[in-house]
Design a protein around this motif. Sequence first.
Motif, mmCIF file in Angstrom:
data_model
loop_
_atom_site.group_PDB
_atom_site.id
_atom_site.type_symbol
_atom_site.label_atom_id
_atom_site.label_comp_id
_atom_site.label_asym_id
_atom_site.label_seq_id
_atom_site.Cartn_x
_atom_site.Cartn_y
_atom_site.Cartn_z
ATOM 1 N N THR A 158 37.291 33.874 39.955
ATOM 2 C CA THR A 158 36.163 33.600 39.073
ATOM 3 C C THR A 158 35.851 34.865 38.302
ATOM 4 O O THR A 158 35.696 35.943 38.898
ATOM 5 N N LEU A 159 35.765 34.736 36.974
ATOM 6 C CA LEU A 159 35.502 35.881 36.114
ATOM 7 C C LEU A 159 34.029 35.987 35.766
ATOM 8 O O LEU A 159 33.329 34.982 35.630
ATOM 9 N N ALA A 160 33.578 37.231 35.588
ATOM 10 C CA ALA A 160 32.281 37.515 34.983
ATOM 11 C C ALA A 160 32.553 38.409 33.787
ATOM 12 O O ALA A 160 33.273 39.411 33.905
ATOM 13 N N LYS A 161 32.002 38.041 32.629
ATOM 14 C CA LYS A 161 32.250 38.829 31.428
ATOM 15 C C LYS A 161 31.080 38.718 30.467
ATOM 16 O O LYS A 161 30.354 37.716 30.462
ATOM 17 N N ASN A 162 30.912 39.755 29.667
ATOM 18 C CA ASN A 162 29.821 39.826 28.695
ATOM 19 C C ASN A 162 28.492 39.523 29.382
ATOM 20 O O ASN A 162 28.171 40.085 30.406
ATOM 21 N N ASP A 163 27.724 38.598 28.825
ATOM 22 C CA ASP A 163 26.440 38.243 29.418
ATOM 23 C C ASP A 163 26.517 36.950 30.213
ATOM 24 O O ASP A 163 25.488 36.394 30.613
ATOM 25 N N ASP A 164 27.710 36.427 30.442
ATOM 26 C CA ASP A 164 27.872 35.142 31.108
ATOM 27 C C ASP A 164 28.010 35.319 32.617
ATOM 28 O O ASP A 164 28.702 36.227 33.091
ATOM 29 N N SER A 165 27.386 34.426 33.368
ATOM 30 C CA SER A 165 27.571 34.390 34.809
ATOM 31 C C SER A 165 28.840 33.612 35.148
ATOM 32 O O SER A 165 29.191 32.656 34.444
ATOM 33 N N GLY A 166 29.524 34.013 36.179
ATOM 34 C CA GLY A 166 30.691 33.282 36.650
ATOM 35 C C GLY A 166 30.281 32.302 37.727
ATOM 36 O O GLY A 166 29.666 32.686 38.734
ATOM 37 N N LYS A 167 30.614 31.036 37.534
ATOM 38 C CA LYS A 167 30.237 29.992 38.498
ATOM 39 C C LYS A 167 31.337 29.862 39.544
ATOM 40 O O LYS A 167 32.385 29.291 39.278
ATOM 41 N N CYS A 168 31.073 30.368 40.733
ATOM 42 C CA CYS A 168 32.069 30.316 41.803
ATOM 43 C C CYS A 168 32.229 28.893 42.336
ATOM 44 O O CYS A 168 33.327 28.485 42.707
ATOM 45 N N VAL A 169 31.126 28.148 42.396
ATOM 46 C CA VAL A 169 31.141 26.772 42.905
ATOM 47 C C VAL A 169 30.383 25.897 41.913
ATOM 48 O O VAL A 169 29.161 25.727 42.038
ATOM 49 N N PRO A 170 31.062 25.345 40.913
ATOM 50 C CA PRO A 170 30.375 24.560 39.880
ATOM 51 C C PRO A 170 29.607 23.358 40.426
ATOM 52 O O PRO A 170 28.588 22.962 39.860
ATOM 53 N N GLU A 171 30.073 22.773 41.532
ATOM 54 C CA GLU A 171 29.436 21.571 42.068
ATOM 55 C C GLU A 171 28.210 21.865 42.929
ATOM 56 O O GLU A 171 27.510 20.948 43.368
#
Length: 239
Positions: A114-127
């Motif tokens: 799972t990536l985190a970049k810029n101002d976006d959060s990375g969703k490890c578990v979308p569900e």
Amino acid sequence: MENYVTLKVREIPEAVRASYSDLRRDPYLEFRERYRRYANFKLRLSADRSQVSISRLAHKPYYQSKTYHETLGDIDRQFEPIEADVTGIIAECTANVPLDVDRDYFLRVHQFRTLAKNDDSGKCVPEGPHRDGVEFAVMVSIDRQNIVGGASQILADKTASPMFETLLEPGTALIVKDTDVYHNVTDIELVENAKLGHRDVLLWGYIPWEESRYKELYGELVEETKTIDVSAYRDKALN
């Protein structure tokens, strides 16, 4: 009876760590921060629990019912196969899972980045909080770089507050009795001044072979088989 436990994984091969740089983007998600590979195995623990026999099965699509994944259930999802040898990690953790010794288990194994970049959060578990529809689930932290968050949570049900929360550092595993509790992972964010970060995890679940659709789907199609001595690895078993 405990329904979750954490333990240290004694060795994560460098080839496994390096393989996460070659995962493929998950095409079934709207956001672009998650990458993965997938493989299937058949496993048996010896009668004295000292050895794990593990066989790589022919590659097939990944399937979950809508009972366990409301958005992407009831469809065959196609993912590229795992190329790294992850059997040693699986065998070591298996020594701490209370499997029946007189039956085979089907394993669904996933590599996730799972990536985190810029101002976006990375969703490890979308569900969100969920069960995987397995008997036991294992999550192993492989690597964390330039991130905060990504805490693993155990919940009594989907809407409950976490009864347990921990940040799995690289080389740490969380074993969960999936039939008893729900699990979740919080989003990740970049540390200050970083441009890119990631969270790498190896995850799998055990399904009794004779109780699943996979007995008919796979038969005895096996690509490779090995037996691994795990007598030294029973550190903190889930009872």
